[in-house]
Write a protein that holds these residues in place. Structure first.
Motif, PDB file in Angstrom:
ATOM      1  N   MET A   1     107.008   1.576 -38.107  1.00 59.93           N
ATOM      2  CA  MET A   1     107.442   2.257 -39.311  1.00 59.93           C
ATOM      3  C   MET A   1     106.903   3.678 -39.342  1.00 59.93           C
ATOM      4  SD  MET A   1     107.471  -0.612 -42.355  1.00 59.93           S
ATOM      5  CE  MET A   1     105.726  -0.652 -42.489  1.00 59.93           C
ATOM      6  N   LEU A   2     105.663   3.851 -38.872  1.00 56.74           N
ATOM      7  CA  LEU A   2     105.076   5.185 -38.894  1.00 56.74           C
ATOM      8  C   LEU A   2     105.837   6.136 -37.973  1.00 56.74           C
ATOM      9  CD1 LEU A   2     101.274   4.306 -38.924  1.00 56.74           C
ATOM     10  CD2 LEU A   2     102.660   5.159 -40.811  1.00 56.74           C
ATOM     11  N   ARG A   3     106.192   5.650 -36.778  1.00 56.05           N
ATOM     12  CA  ARG A   3     106.917   6.516 -35.834  1.00 56.05           C
ATOM     13  C   ARG A   3     108.300   6.870 -36.367  1.00 56.05           C
ATOM     14  NH1 ARG A   3     107.288   4.456 -30.090  1.00 56.05           N
ATOM     15  NH2 ARG A   3     108.178   6.526 -29.826  1.00 56.05           N
ATOM     16  N   LEU A   4     108.998   5.904 -36.958  1.00 52.93           N
ATOM     17  CA  LEU A   4     110.320   6.191 -37.509  1.00 52.93           C
ATOM     18  C   LEU A   4     110.206   7.145 -38.686  1.00 52.93           C
ATOM     19  CD1 LEU A   4     113.357   5.776 -37.544  1.00 52.93           C
ATOM     20  CD2 LEU A   4     112.999   3.710 -38.908  1.00 52.93           C
ATOM     21  N   GLY A   5     109.220   6.940 -39.547  1.00 47.16           N
ATOM     22  CA  GLY A   5     109.005   7.854 -40.670  1.00 47.16           C
ATOM     23  C   GLY A   5     108.724   9.268 -40.199  1.00 47.16           C
ATOM     24  N   SER A   6     107.910   9.385 -39.158  1.00 45.53           N
ATOM     25  CA  SER A   6     107.603  10.699 -38.597  1.00 45.53           C
ATOM     26  C   SER A   6     108.861  11.352 -38.043  1.00 45.53           C
ATOM     27  CB  SER A   6     106.552  10.546 -37.498  1.00 45.53           C
ATOM     28  OG  SER A   6     106.326  11.773 -36.861  1.00 45.53           O
ATOM     29  N   ARG A   7     109.676  10.581 -37.349  1.00 47.34           N
ATOM     30  CA  ARG A   7     110.906  11.128 -36.778  1.00 47.34           C
ATOM     31  C   ARG A   7     111.868  11.565 -37.878  1.00 47.34           C
ATOM     32  NH1 ARG A   7     113.991  11.469 -31.975  1.00 47.34           N
ATOM     33  NH2 ARG A   7     115.644  12.868 -32.640  1.00 47.34           N
ATOM     34  N   LEU A   8     111.979  10.770 -38.922  1.00 49.14           N
ATOM     35  CA  LEU A   8     112.866  11.137 -40.022  1.00 49.14           C
ATOM     36  C   LEU A   8     112.376  12.400 -40.731  1.00 49.14           C
ATOM     37  CD1 LEU A   8     113.724   7.606 -41.410  1.00 49.14           C
ATOM     38  CD2 LEU A   8     115.303   9.205 -40.310  1.00 49.14           C
ATOM     39  N   ARG A   9     111.063  12.556 -40.875  1.00 43.57           N
ATOM     40  CA  ARG A   9     110.527  13.795 -41.454  1.00 43.57           C
ATOM     41  C   ARG A   9     110.855  14.985 -40.565  1.00 43.57           C
ATOM     42  NH1 ARG A   9     106.622  10.222 -42.820  1.00 43.57           N
ATOM     43  NH2 ARG A   9     105.328  10.686 -41.022  1.00 43.57           N
ATOM     44  N   HIS A  10     110.824  14.788 -39.249  1.00 45.85           N
ATOM     45  CA  HIS A  10     111.163  15.851 -38.299  1.00 45.85           C
ATOM     46  C   HIS A  10     112.630  16.274 -38.453  1.00 45.85           C
ATOM     47  CE1 HIS A  10     111.279  18.174 -34.619  1.00 45.85           C
ATOM     48  NE2 HIS A  10     112.333  17.489 -34.255  1.00 45.85           N
ATOM     49  N   GLU A  11     113.469  15.354 -38.860  1.00 50.00           N
ATOM     50  CA  GLU A  11     114.902  15.627 -39.014  1.00 50.00           C
ATOM     51  C   GLU A  11     115.242  16.279 -40.350  1.00 50.00           C
ATOM     52  OE1 GLU A  11     117.169  15.348 -36.653  1.00 50.00           O
ATOM     53  OE2 GLU A  11     115.681  14.546 -35.260  1.00 50.00           O
ATOM     54  N   ARG A  12     114.220  16.605 -41.154  1.00 45.69           N
ATOM     55  CA  ARG A  12     114.467  17.239 -42.455  1.00 45.69           C
ATOM     56  C   ARG A  12     115.048  18.628 -42.262  1.00 45.69           C
ATOM     57  NH1 ARG A  12     109.654  17.069 -46.338  1.00 45.69           N
ATOM     58  NH2 ARG A  12     111.320  17.286 -47.821  1.00 45.69           N
ATOM     59  N   PRO A  13     115.997  19.010 -43.091  1.00 44.45           N
ATOM     60  CA  PRO A  13     116.577  20.352 -42.972  1.00 44.45           C
ATOM     61  C   PRO A  13     115.605  21.426 -43.455  1.00 44.45           C
ATOM     62  CG  PRO A  13     117.513  19.206 -44.866  1.00 44.45           C
ATOM     63  CD  PRO A  13     116.623  18.225 -44.148  1.00 44.45           C
ATOM     64  N   THR A  14     115.825  22.653 -43.021  1.00 47.44           N
ATOM     65  CA  THR A  14     115.031  23.782 -43.497  1.00 47.44           C
ATOM     66  C   THR A  14     115.227  23.898 -45.001  1.00 47.44           C
ATOM     67  OG1 THR A  14     115.395  24.886 -41.401  1.00 47.44           O
ATOM     68  CG2 THR A  14     114.660  26.258 -43.226  1.00 47.44           C
ATOM     69  N   GLY A  15     114.142  24.117 -45.726  1.00 49.69           N
ATOM     70  CA  GLY A  15     114.227  24.242 -47.180  1.00 49.69           C
ATOM     71  C   GLY A  15     114.385  22.909 -47.889  1.00 49.69           C
ATOM     72  N   ALA A  16     114.041  21.828 -47.209  1.00 56.25           N
ATOM     73  CA  ALA A  16     114.181  20.496 -47.804  1.00 56.25           C
ATOM     74  C   ALA A  16     113.268  20.349 -49.017  1.00 56.25           C
ATOM     75  CB  ALA A  16     113.838  19.429 -46.768  1.00 56.25           C
ATOM     76  N   LEU A  17     113.614  19.428 -49.884  1.00 60.29           N
ATOM     77  CA  LEU A  17     112.773  19.102 -51.037  1.00 60.29           C
ATOM     78  C   LEU A  17     111.450  18.523 -50.532  1.00 60.29           C
ATOM     79  CD1 LEU A  17     115.491  17.337 -53.200  1.00 60.29           C
ATOM     80  CD2 LEU A  17     114.449  19.548 -53.688  1.00 60.29           C
ATOM     81  N   SER A  18     110.376  18.731 -51.282  1.00 61.74           N
ATOM     82  CA  SER A  18     109.086  18.162 -50.909  1.00 61.74           C
ATOM     83  C   SER A  18     109.168  16.638 -50.997  1.00 61.74           C
ATOM     84  CB  SER A  18     107.986  18.682 -51.833  1.00 61.74           C
ATOM     85  OG  SER A  18     108.128  18.110 -53.124  1.00 61.74           O
TER      86      SER A  18
END
Length: 160
Positions: A1-18
């Protein structure tokens, strides 16, 4: 779960919501209008830690604040249409990545993920208590055993 969460955070767009703003908007979308205290409790944060987040969401027109009908000293936050749209935009890029990543899974693997996601949501929403004597050891055993289990192959590709 931690690795998938990290990957999904990496896929956040520029200017994403906090992550705090996403958490608040997600809570309001799932549970409807809520008091700041209820949101903070659901997000496992102190109310004071989210005060600025609530104010910024309100200033950006993503939530509205109104007096609580039950207690005029308290307020109720409600997500606006602009808030729903901002939440959807923020998740779209990650959803696209996840859909592409899942396209290599078999139907059974996708069904298993649906079942597992429901179970993980139930676990995430479980009331907080101190673990019973064997529960922590059981969790450690499951995690370590999953790490040692070879990744199944699909079409000759490890894990794919």
């Amino acid at each position: 779960m931690l690795r998938l969460g990290s990957r999904l955070r990496h896929e956040r767009p520029t200017g994403a919501l906090s992550s705090n703003k996403l958490g608040v908007l997600s809570h309001l979308r799932r549970h409807g209008p809520s008091t700041p205290s209820a949101i903070a409790a659901a997000e496992h944060q102190q109310l004071q830690s989210l005060t600025r987040t609530f104010a910024e969401l309100e200033a950006d027109g993503l939530v509205t604040r109104s007096p609580s009908p039950a207690d005029r000293r308290s307020s109720v936050l409600t997500v606006t249409e602009a808030g729903r749209a901002a939440f959807a935009r923020d998740l779209a890029q990650r959803d696209d990545w996840l859909a592409a990543a899942m396209s290599g899974l078999t139907e059974i693997e996708r069904q298993l993920l649906v079942l597992a996601s429901g179970l993980m949501l139930r676990l995430a929403d479980a009331p907080g208590t101190a673990p019973a004597s064997g529960d922590a050891a059981t969790c450690d055993l499951l995690v370590h055993s999953a790490q040692r289990t070879p990744t199944p192959t699909h079409h000759g590709r490890p894990g794919g």
